[in-house]
Design a protein around this motif. Structure first.
Motif, mmCIF file in Angstrom:
data_model
loop_
_atom_site.group_PDB
_atom_site.id
_atom_site.type_symbol
_atom_site.label_atom_id
_atom_site.label_comp_id
_atom_site.label_asym_id
_atom_site.label_seq_id
_atom_site.Cartn_x
_atom_site.Cartn_y
_atom_site.Cartn_z
ATOM 1 N N ALA A 203 8.130 76.828 20.556
ATOM 2 C CA ALA A 203 8.671 76.493 19.236
ATOM 3 C C ALA A 203 10.186 76.566 19.311
ATOM 4 O O ALA A 203 10.740 77.246 20.183
ATOM 5 N N ALA A 204 10.857 75.887 18.391
ATOM 6 C CA ALA A 204 12.321 75.913 18.382
ATOM 7 C C ALA A 204 12.842 75.544 17.008
ATOM 8 O O ALA A 204 12.167 74.882 16.217
ATOM 9 N N ILE A 205 14.073 75.979 16.745
ATOM 10 C CA ILE A 205 14.790 75.636 15.521
ATOM 11 C C ILE A 205 16.272 75.764 15.814
ATOM 12 O O ILE A 205 16.674 76.543 16.688
ATOM 13 N N ASP A 206 17.107 74.990 15.138
ATOM 14 C CA ASP A 206 18.544 75.206 15.294
ATOM 15 C C ASP A 206 19.009 76.170 14.214
ATOM 16 O O ASP A 206 18.461 76.216 13.119
ATOM 17 N N ILE A 207 19.997 76.980 14.562
ATOM 18 C CA ILE A 207 20.453 78.053 13.673
ATOM 19 C C ILE A 207 21.627 77.532 12.856
ATOM 20 O O ILE A 207 22.766 77.519 13.312
ATOM 21 N N SER A 208 21.331 77.094 11.648
ATOM 22 C CA SER A 208 22.364 76.569 10.762
ATOM 23 C C SER A 208 22.610 77.486 9.570
ATOM 24 O O SER A 208 23.726 77.547 9.050
ATOM 25 N N ASP A 209 21.584 78.187 9.120
ATOM 26 C CA ASP A 209 21.692 79.024 7.918
ATOM 27 C C ASP A 209 21.575 80.516 8.212
ATOM 28 O O ASP A 209 21.344 81.314 7.307
ATOM 29 N N GLY A 210 21.733 80.911 9.467
ATOM 30 C CA GLY A 210 21.629 82.313 9.853
ATOM 31 C C GLY A 210 20.359 82.564 10.636
ATOM 32 O O GLY A 210 19.297 82.015 10.331
ATOM 33 N N ASP A 247 33.023 96.987 12.141
ATOM 34 C CA ASP A 247 31.983 97.875 11.637
ATOM 35 C C ASP A 247 30.621 97.369 12.111
ATOM 36 O O ASP A 247 30.329 96.172 12.005
ATOM 37 N N PRO A 248 29.747 98.258 12.644
ATOM 38 C CA PRO A 248 28.442 97.819 13.170
ATOM 39 C C PRO A 248 27.607 97.033 12.170
ATOM 40 O O PRO A 248 26.959 96.048 12.537
ATOM 41 N N GLN A 249 27.621 97.443 10.903
ATOM 42 C CA GLN A 249 26.828 96.714 9.922
ATOM 43 C C GLN A 249 27.414 95.337 9.651
ATOM 44 O O GLN A 249 26.674 94.382 9.372
ATOM 45 N N GLN A 250 28.741 95.209 9.752
ATOM 46 C CA GLN A 250 29.368 93.895 9.595
ATOM 47 C C GLN A 250 28.973 92.972 10.742
ATOM 48 O O GLN A 250 28.694 91.784 10.534
ATOM 49 N N VAL A 251 28.921 93.532 11.961
ATOM 50 C CA VAL A 251 28.497 92.742 13.117
ATOM 51 C C VAL A 251 27.065 92.255 12.921
ATOM 52 O O VAL A 251 26.748 91.093 13.173
ATOM 53 N N GLU A 252 26.189 93.139 12.457
ATOM 54 C CA GLU A 252 24.796 92.752 12.210
ATOM 55 C C GLU A 252 24.714 91.640 11.168
ATOM 56 O O GLU A 252 23.933 90.694 11.313
ATOM 57 N N GLU A 253 25.527 91.752 10.128
ATOM 58 C CA GLU A 253 25.537 90.722 9.079
ATOM 59 C C GLU A 253 25.988 89.385 9.646
ATOM 60 O O GLU A 253 25.404 88.335 9.350
ATOM 61 N N LEU A 254 27.025 89.390 10.460
ATOM 62 C CA LEU A 254 27.533 88.163 11.058
ATOM 63 C C LEU A 254 26.479 87.505 11.945
ATOM 64 O O LEU A 254 26.267 86.293 11.893
ATOM 65 N N VAL A 255 25.814 88.309 12.765
ATOM 66 C CA VAL A 255 24.863 87.780 13.745
ATOM 67 C C VAL A 255 23.586 87.293 13.087
ATOM 68 O O VAL A 255 23.087 86.204 13.391
ATOM 69 N N PHE A 256 23.036 88.082 12.166
ATOM 70 C CA PHE A 256 21.722 87.765 11.612
ATOM 71 C C PHE A 256 21.780 86.879 10.371
ATOM 72 O O PHE A 256 20.779 86.239 10.035
ATOM 73 N N ALA A 257 22.922 86.830 9.691
ATOM 74 C CA ALA A 257 22.992 86.049 8.451
ATOM 75 C C ALA A 257 24.197 85.127 8.394
ATOM 76 O O ALA A 257 24.460 84.522 7.362
ATOM 77 N N GLY A 258 24.924 85.000 9.510
ATOM 78 C CA GLY A 258 26.190 84.272 9.479
ATOM 79 C C GLY A 258 26.071 82.797 9.169
ATOM 80 O O GLY A 258 26.719 82.263 8.288
ATOM 81 N N GLY A 314 18.910 87.643 4.449
ATOM 82 C CA GLY A 314 18.409 86.368 3.951
ATOM 83 C C GLY A 314 19.161 85.219 4.582
ATOM 84 O O GLY A 314 20.284 85.377 5.065
ATOM 85 N N GLY A 315 18.553 84.039 4.595
ATOM 86 C CA GLY A 315 19.231 82.841 5.065
ATOM 87 C C GLY A 315 20.077 82.236 3.959
ATOM 88 O O GLY A 315 19.893 82.525 2.774
#
Length: 322
Positions: A203-210, A247-258, A314-315
């Motif tokens: 399966a695959a998807i492009d990451i456009s919305d996080g 900040d670690p939580q900021q990094v997580e936000e950028l990576v998972f929801a950016g 969230g996306g």
């Protein structure tokens, strides 16, 4: 300059795949025998998808890149595209630079402009892209299975980091900002990798919305869940790899929801790991395994001890976003 002169000056080019060129009411496309046509469309609106200050060359590149990224996620080879432009006014210098960025990427992927439209209005760009994929071999969102490994291409979160710098919520060294800004304004679609993963990825998807939001589409369509370790986040963000302290939580936000990454998230059976790595090497595309597909529904983000956390991302939603 009138509409038809505008088209003739900036967008009329010789084409091979549409025998009529761009002067008729319809483009005529014929996929090769044994191939299926893959079609995707995206609309970019000034102020929502791009800043008014963006370099028009980069904007031309991005307008096509976000569509080619959809083809990459299906394992489809680009063929042709249509372009519709709403312009507040005719600016020859802007149009020349926009066309240069657009066609530079199009030529790199053998993707021809075969039609479109222009009108006066707030700046908006709509592209529909056509690709082809061997019948029955398209990568879909619905093929992930429990036990599959979860992978991403490239790095995540740097485009959002640039946006936050523009918003003034973070201060970046100039070199870091310019690298992140290029990721935001000039993403590179992973077409070669997507095609190389046919018959390997499930399966695959492009990451456009996080990552979290887009991965949720795969999990839902496949009827599965996944686990991903939060501790991986700093290694998935190019800026922190380069030594930027956030900040670690900021990094997580950028990576998972950016969002705006236009990398691929894909799944593959564990037995295909060597084939995945070979495809990545063959296409000069870095890939990273970040988790595992599981039978239980939902995305679980794990702490350093491997236990599920309460963190959730969230996306991006155009009608839910403020």
């Amino acid at each position: 300059m009138g509409e038809f002169e505008l088209i003739a000056r900036f967008f009329d080019r010789p084409v091979r795949r549409n025998p009529l060129g761009i002067g008729d009411d319809c483009a005529l496309l014929q996929p090769a025998p044994g191939m299926q046509l893959a079609v995707s469309t995206d609309l970019l609106v000034e102020g929502r998808h791009f800043l008014s200050t963006v370099d028009p060359r980069r904007l031309g590149h991005k307008a096509l890149a976000v569509n080619l990224s959809d083809l990459a996620a299906c394992g489809a080879q680009p063929l042709a595209f249509t372009l519709s432009l709403a312009l507040p006014q005719v600016d020859a210098a802007w149009l020349g630079a926009f066309a240069q960025g657009l066609f530079s990427l199009a030529d790199a992927h053998g993707c021809e402009l075969v039609g479109g439209d222009t009108t006066r209005g707030p700046l908006a760009i709509n592209i529909t892209v056509f690709g082809e994929v061997p019948a029955g071999q398209a990568l879909l969102r619905s093929g992930a299975r429990a036990g599959d490994e979860l992978w991403i291409s490239g790095t995540l979160g740097d485009a959002r980091l640039a946006l936050e710098a523009f918003r003034g919520t973070v201060s970046l060294p100039q070199e870091v900002f310019e690298a992140a800004r290029q990721r935001l304004e000039q993403p590179e679609p992973r077409v070669a990798l997507g095609c190389a993963l046919r018959g390997i990825a499930s399966a695959a998807i492009d990451i456009s919305d996080g990552l979290a939001g887009d991965l949720a589409h795969v999990l839902r369509r496949s009827g599965v869940g996944a686990s991903v370790a939060l501790a991986q986040a700093p290694q998935l963000l190019a800026a922190t790899r380069a030594g930027l302290r956030l900040d670690p939580q900021q990094v997580e936000e950028l990576v998972f929801a950016g969002g705006d990454d236009y990398e691929l998230a894909f799944t593959a059976p564990a037995a295909q790991r060597e084939a995945v790595l070979a495809a990545a090497q063959r296409t000069a595309t870095p890939v990273t395994p970040i988790g595992r597909i599981e039978a239980a529904a939902g995305l679980r983000l794990l702490d350093a001890a491997g236990q599920p956390t309460q963190r959730a991302f969230g996306g991006f939603d155009h009608f839910g976003a403020v």
